[in-house]
Design a protein around this motif. Structure first.
Motif, PDB file in Angstrom:
ATOM      1  N   GLY A   8       0.824  -1.188   0.000  1.00 20.97           N
ATOM      2  CA  GLY A   8       0.000   0.000   0.000  1.00 20.97           C
ATOM      3  C   GLY A   8       0.864   1.246   0.000  1.00 20.97           C
ATOM      4  O   GLY A   8       1.884   1.305   0.669  1.00 20.97           O
ATOM      5  N   ARG A  99      -5.379  -1.546  -8.002  1.00 25.22           N
ATOM      6  CA  ARG A  99      -6.226  -2.144  -6.971  1.00 25.22           C
ATOM      7  C   ARG A  99      -5.401  -2.577  -5.766  1.00 25.22           C
ATOM      8  O   ARG A  99      -5.878  -2.507  -4.623  1.00 25.22           O
ATOM      9  CB  ARG A  99      -6.980  -3.340  -7.558  1.00 25.22           C
ATOM     10  CG  ARG A  99      -8.100  -2.942  -8.521  1.00 25.22           C
ATOM     11  CD  ARG A  99      -8.716  -4.151  -9.187  1.00 25.22           C
ATOM     12  NE  ARG A  99      -9.851  -3.761 -10.025  1.00 25.22           N
ATOM     13  CZ  ARG A  99     -10.475  -4.594 -10.860  1.00 25.22           C
ATOM     14  NH1 ARG A  99     -10.069  -5.861 -10.970  1.00 25.22           N
ATOM     15  NH2 ARG A  99     -11.489  -4.160 -11.586  1.00 25.22           N
ATOM     16  N   HIS A 102      -3.755   1.110  -4.197  1.00 26.66           N
ATOM     17  CA  HIS A 102      -4.718   2.118  -3.746  1.00 26.66           C
ATOM     18  C   HIS A 102      -4.059   3.485  -3.547  1.00 26.66           C
ATOM     19  O   HIS A 102      -4.073   4.043  -2.444  1.00 26.66           O
ATOM     20  CB  HIS A 102      -5.380   1.684  -2.439  1.00 26.66           C
ATOM     21  CG  HIS A 102      -6.208   0.456  -2.550  1.00 26.66           C
ATOM     22  ND1 HIS A 102      -7.065   0.214  -3.598  1.00 26.66           N
ATOM     23  CD2 HIS A 102      -6.304  -0.623  -1.717  1.00 26.66           C
ATOM     24  CE1 HIS A 102      -7.664  -0.944  -3.423  1.00 26.66           C
ATOM     25  NE2 HIS A 102      -7.217  -1.481  -2.303  1.00 26.66           N
ATOM     26  N   ARG A 391     -13.443   9.137  -5.070  1.00 26.87           N
ATOM     27  CA  ARG A 391     -13.031   7.752  -5.263  1.00 26.87           C
ATOM     28  C   ARG A 391     -13.778   6.829  -4.321  1.00 26.87           C
ATOM     29  O   ARG A 391     -14.210   7.228  -3.240  1.00 26.87           O
ATOM     30  CB  ARG A 391     -11.519   7.606  -5.032  1.00 26.87           C
ATOM     31  CG  ARG A 391     -10.700   8.194  -6.154  1.00 26.87           C
ATOM     32  CD  ARG A 391      -9.219   7.924  -5.965  1.00 26.87           C
ATOM     33  NE  ARG A 391      -8.731   8.511  -4.722  1.00 26.87           N
ATOM     34  CZ  ARG A 391      -8.327   7.808  -3.678  1.00 26.87           C
ATOM     35  NH1 ARG A 391      -8.390   6.499  -3.710  1.00 26.87           N
ATOM     36  NH2 ARG A 391      -7.883   8.406  -2.596  1.00 26.87           N
ATOM     37  N   ALA A 395     -10.880   2.356  -1.728  1.00 29.22           N
ATOM     38  CA  ALA A 395      -9.587   2.771  -2.265  1.00 29.22           C
ATOM     39  C   ALA A 395      -8.984   3.891  -1.440  1.00 29.22           C
ATOM     40  O   ALA A 395      -7.796   4.154  -1.517  1.00 29.22           O
ATOM     41  CB  ALA A 395      -9.745   3.225  -3.711  1.00 29.22           C
ATOM     42  N   ARG A 399      -4.912   5.109   4.834  1.00 23.07           N
ATOM     43  CA  ARG A 399      -3.654   5.758   4.459  1.00 23.07           C
ATOM     44  C   ARG A 399      -3.387   6.941   5.357  1.00 23.07           C
ATOM     45  O   ARG A 399      -4.273   7.777   5.570  1.00 23.07           O
ATOM     46  CB  ARG A 399      -3.691   6.260   3.018  1.00 23.07           C
ATOM     47  CG  ARG A 399      -3.523   5.192   1.993  1.00 23.07           C
ATOM     48  CD  ARG A 399      -3.361   5.866   0.632  1.00 23.07           C
ATOM     49  NE  ARG A 399      -4.366   6.887   0.416  1.00 23.07           N
ATOM     50  CZ  ARG A 399      -5.596   6.628  -0.006  1.00 23.07           C
ATOM     51  NH1 ARG A 399      -5.931   5.404  -0.281  1.00 23.07           N
ATOM     52  NH2 ARG A 399      -6.458   7.605  -0.176  1.00 23.07           N
TER      53      ARG A 399
END
Length: 413
Positions: A8, A99, A102, A391, A395, A399
């Motif tokens: 990620g 995918r 992300h 989005r 996704a 983060r």
């Protein structure tokens, strides 16, 4: 080398190759700025190469991902079929990568990767494109085709105002989303000033791709013309061809033989560190015959405190603007280059002093701190754009927000 299988990250960067020339070196500083700010960075490359080690050493994760790259070869049937094949493979691989990673932002480095722009927009991810190229001499149809994917981008970053002006000739509305960020170009800790007296052979230097558009043959012919006036000089070529263009290197070597310069032209191949060659040179040649988006080598010459003979065209004008030690000549005019050499040699104390002053202007324009700050802020702004909010939640989750400090080291190109 670390090749990830699904890490990620906050930013995904798509890049067309794995070498260490101009746009590759700028990419390294982009990565350093983002990683240094606490951002996780993944770089998608179509092949392995020397760039990989440099990227991983700066904290980026590498993903090998096939992708079609726009080259002149697509104008031929075989090249067009290869491009179509790569597009089909690249579409599936790119979707899978998006995918897994992300990203909050997709950063496409150069206009040669239109598929990534389409994939990013389809995934409703903010897209930044970093433009290093300008093709004003191409037909209007070709220029519009190259610039069309930029209409889907949230932000257009360019290394020169010239690039932006060329793009906006095709699509004026691109200007509102475009901004200039000057290339970061490092310099050695201590500059070796040019020698005070030109005793013996004049030392000429060319740094960059060995290609027809870069005018390397013009440099060879200029050396021949300069020597025909009774002066002695030698030319050092630091760089290599693009894979698949071996024919140009053969032609260049044949030109050297034909002109009787086998003992005066030296092929040094690609060199990661060009500063020792700059330190041993007297004058730097930048003889491009076609447009340049900018012109890092002209700035490198100034940073090395060396006079530069540069083609008076496109982004090279912008790169050499304000340098009192730069002499501009018409593109492709070997006689004009030879005349410029004579001019500089005849007034060497003046040009040597001017070059010593120009280095400080070049440092001020192309320092790493300014570049890091501009790129970091651009990416952060794109990550907070409406496209990010739109989005899918899956996704966007999980983060951390990128930080606000930067780190990087010097690049040259």
């Amino acid at each position: 080398m670390t090749v990830t299988t699904g890490v990620g990250s906050a930013v995904l960067i798509a890049h067309p190759g794995a070498e260490l020339y101009g746009s590759d070196l700028v990419l390294l500083e982009t990565v350093s700025a983002l990683v240094g700010s606490g951002t996780q960075v993944t770089v998608a490359l179509p092949t392995l190469g020397p760039l990989v080690g440099e990227l991983t050493s700066r904290g980026a994760h590498i993903e090998l991902c096939p992708t079609p790259v726009l080259r002149k070869s697509i104008l031929r049937p075989v090249g067009a079929l290869r491009f179509l094949r790569d597009a089909l493979r690249g579409m599936a691989a790119g979707i899978r990568l998006l995918r897994r990673v992300h990203p909050a932002v997709l950063y496409v480095n150069t206009v040669t990767l239109p598929l990534w722009v389409l994939l990013g927009r389809a995934a409703r991810i903010p897209v930044i494109i970093h433009v290093h190229e300008a093709e004003r001499s191409a037909s209007g149809v070709v220029r519009r085709a190259l610039a069309a994917p930029l209409l889907l981008c949230d932000t257009v970053v360019s290394n020169s105002q010239y690039c932006i002006d060329v793009l906006c000739e095709s699509y004026p509305r691109l200007r509102e989303r475009a901004r200039v960020v000057r290339n970061p170009i490092g310099w050695p800790g201590q500059t070796v000033n040019a020698r005070s007296e030109l005793v013996g052979r004049l030392q000429l230097l060319y740094v960059g791709r060995l290609s027809e558009r870069k005018g390397v043959d013009t440099a060879v012919l200029a050396l021949s013309a300069y020597r025909s006036t009774g002066h002695d000089a030698e030319l050092h070529l630091v760089g290599d061809i693009f894979p698949g263009y071996e024919w140009y290197l053969d032609r260049l070597r044949e030109l050297v033989r034909t002109e009787g310069l086998s003992d005066r032209v030296h092929f040094h191949g690609y060199q990661r560190d060009v500063w020792p060659f700059l330190a041993q040179s007297d004058i730097v040649l930048v003889p491009s015959v076609l447009e340049e988006g900018f012109g890092n080598t002209a700035v490198e010459g100034a940073l090395a405190a060396r006079p530069v003979v540069v083609s008076d065209t496109s982004g090279l004008r912008e790169a050499s603007a304000g340098f009192a030690s730069a002499v501009r000549v018409p593109p492709g005019a070997s006689a004009a280059v030879a005349s410029a050499l004579g001019q500089i040699v005849a007034d060497w104390p003046h040009y040597r002093l001017a070059a010593g002053t120009d280095q400080f202007l070049a440092r001020d324009r192309h320092g790493l701190a300014g570049y890091r700050s501009s790129i970091r802020d651009t990416v952060l702004a794109a990550g907070r754009s409406p496209a990010q909010v739109a989005r899918p939640a899956a996704a966007a989750s999980g983060r951390p927000e990128p930080g606000r400090t930067g780190h990087g080291r010097a690049a040259h190109g």
